[in-house]
Design a protein around this motif. Sequence first.
Motif, short mmCIF file in Angstrom:
data_model
loop_
_atom_site.label_atom_id
_atom_site.label_comp_id
_atom_site.label_asym_id
_atom_site.label_seq_id
_atom_site.Cartn_x
_atom_site.Cartn_y
_atom_site.Cartn_z
N GLN A 43 0.83 -1.20 0.00
CA GLN A 43 0.00 0.00 0.00
C GLN A 43 0.87 1.26 0.00
O GLN A 43 0.56 2.24 -0.68
N ILE A 44 1.95 1.23 0.77
CA ILE A 44 2.86 2.38 0.82
C ILE A 44 3.51 2.61 -0.54
O ILE A 44 3.61 3.74 -1.03
N ASP A 45 3.94 1.52 -1.17
CA ASP A 45 4.54 1.64 -2.51
C ASP A 45 3.54 2.21 -3.50
O ASP A 45 3.89 3.04 -4.35
N GLN A 46 2.29 1.77 -3.38
CA GLN A 46 1.24 2.28 -4.27
C GLN A 46 1.05 3.77 -4.09
O GLN A 46 0.93 4.53 -5.06
N TYR A 90 -12.24 9.82 -1.27
CA TYR A 90 -11.44 8.67 -0.92
C TYR A 90 -12.16 7.42 -1.41
O TYR A 90 -13.37 7.27 -1.26
N ARG A 91 -11.43 6.51 -1.97
CA ARG A 91 -12.01 5.28 -2.52
C ARG A 91 -11.98 4.18 -1.48
O ARG A 91 -10.94 3.92 -0.86
N ASP A 92 -13.10 3.52 -1.30
CA ASP A 92 -13.23 2.48 -0.27
C ASP A 92 -12.15 1.42 -0.44
O ASP A 92 -11.95 0.87 -1.53
N GLY A 93 -11.46 1.13 0.67
CA GLY A 93 -10.44 0.10 0.66
C GLY A 93 -9.13 0.50 0.04
O GLY A 93 -8.22 -0.32 -0.08
N ARG A 94 -8.99 1.78 -0.37
CA ARG A 94 -7.76 2.23 -1.03
C ARG A 94 -6.98 3.18 -0.11
O ARG A 94 -7.56 3.95 0.65
N PRO A 95 -5.65 3.17 -0.19
CA PRO A 95 -4.84 4.05 0.65
C PRO A 95 -4.87 5.49 0.16
O PRO A 95 -4.99 5.75 -1.04
N PHE A 96 -4.75 6.44 1.08
CA PHE A 96 -4.71 7.85 0.69
C PHE A 96 -3.74 8.67 1.54
O PHE A 96 -3.51 9.85 1.26
N ALA A 97 -3.18 8.09 2.60
CA ALA A 97 -2.27 8.84 3.46
C ALA A 97 -1.32 7.89 4.18
O ALA A 97 -1.57 6.68 4.25
N LEU A 98 -0.24 8.46 4.70
CA LEU A 98 0.69 7.73 5.56
C LEU A 98 0.68 8.37 6.94
O LEU A 98 0.62 9.60 7.07
N MET A 99 0.75 7.52 7.97
CA MET A 99 0.78 8.00 9.35
C MET A 99 2.11 7.63 10.00
O MET A 99 2.61 6.53 9.82
N TYR A 100 2.63 8.58 10.77
CA TYR A 100 3.85 8.38 11.55
C TYR A 100 3.54 8.75 13.01
O TYR A 100 2.94 9.80 13.27
N VAL A 101 3.97 7.91 13.94
CA VAL A 101 3.81 8.21 15.37
C VAL A 101 5.19 8.06 16.02
O VAL A 101 5.63 6.94 16.31
N PRO A 102 5.92 9.15 16.22
CA PRO A 102 7.26 9.07 16.79
C PRO A 102 7.34 8.28 18.09
O PRO A 102 8.35 7.62 18.36
N ARG A 103 6.30 8.34 18.91
CA ARG A 103 6.29 7.59 20.18
C ARG A 103 6.47 6.10 19.94
O ARG A 103 7.02 5.38 20.78
N PHE A 104 6.03 5.61 18.78
CA PHE A 104 6.12 4.18 18.47
C PHE A 104 7.44 3.79 17.84
O PHE A 104 7.66 2.62 17.52
N GLY A 105 8.34 4.74 17.61
CA GLY A 105 9.65 4.43 17.05
C GLY A 105 9.85 5.07 15.68
O GLY A 105 8.89 5.34 14.95
N LYS A 106 11.12 5.30 15.33
CA LYS A 106 11.42 5.98 14.06
C LYS A 106 11.02 5.18 12.84
O LYS A 106 10.76 5.73 11.78
N GLY A 107 10.98 3.86 12.97
CA GLY A 107 10.62 3.04 11.82
C GLY A 107 9.15 2.78 11.68
O GLY A 107 8.73 2.02 10.79
#
Length: 246
Positions: A43-46, A90-107
């Motif tokens: 999904q991220i690559d897409q 937004y299309r159902d079941g399709r990706p549209f954003a990326l989320m980052y949460v620093p508290r959960f780690g850099k990766g």
Amino acid sequence: MSVRLIVRTFSELCITVGTVIVLFVVYVLFWTGVKADSAAAGQIDQLRNQWSQGTVAAPVPEHTTTPKPAPTRAPATAPAPAPAPAPKAYRDGRPFALMYVPRFGKGWDWPVLEGTEVGTLKKGLGHYASTAALGESGNFSVAGHRRTYGDPFKDFPKLRPGDAVVLTDGTTWFTYRIDNRPYRTVPSDVGVIDPVPDKAGFDGPGRYLTLTTCEPEWGSSHRLIVWAHLDATQPVTDGKPQALHS
């Protein structure tokens, strides 16, 4: 039937049951994670491929106004102007954003897809379709698995007020700041994703974020909730926001 045969049959049954249990545990703890990691990476690559081509998923805006045309003396037989094309949702079941949460780690980075169906949450985080769009007024609400399917929200209880939740739709960075420690409630408490959740402590309408996951860690009898407010935005051309550098 001899006692020896009974004992042997019972032993074989126990071994079979034990093997099935072990295989199930391996599936839950390991294989679902492998599949989820692969699906999320896809999904991220897409998304990144779409963004590199200048394609961004855009929600239907909150308010769409069409300017009234100036009066004309066109003949009565003139054809009516064609309506402007509707903006993409937004299309159902399709990706549209990326989320980052620093508290959960850099990766830690996960795709956000439209909808919260079972199949959707196997590939990433899910946006409650009835809630606001990313960065818009209202309550942009997202669900994710606490355990299994990649364990995206495994460390959910570690979230604290002031923590950043950063999202991007390919053109803009959105930095939200968490306002509360995780709040425990029941699945039927759907008010947690209201435009202004009663228990969030917000004074009125604004640009909010809600994250939800299961509680307890290996169960689903309850939910953990955190609420956040939109703290800052910046174009992706300006580089990553400070929250991702700290």
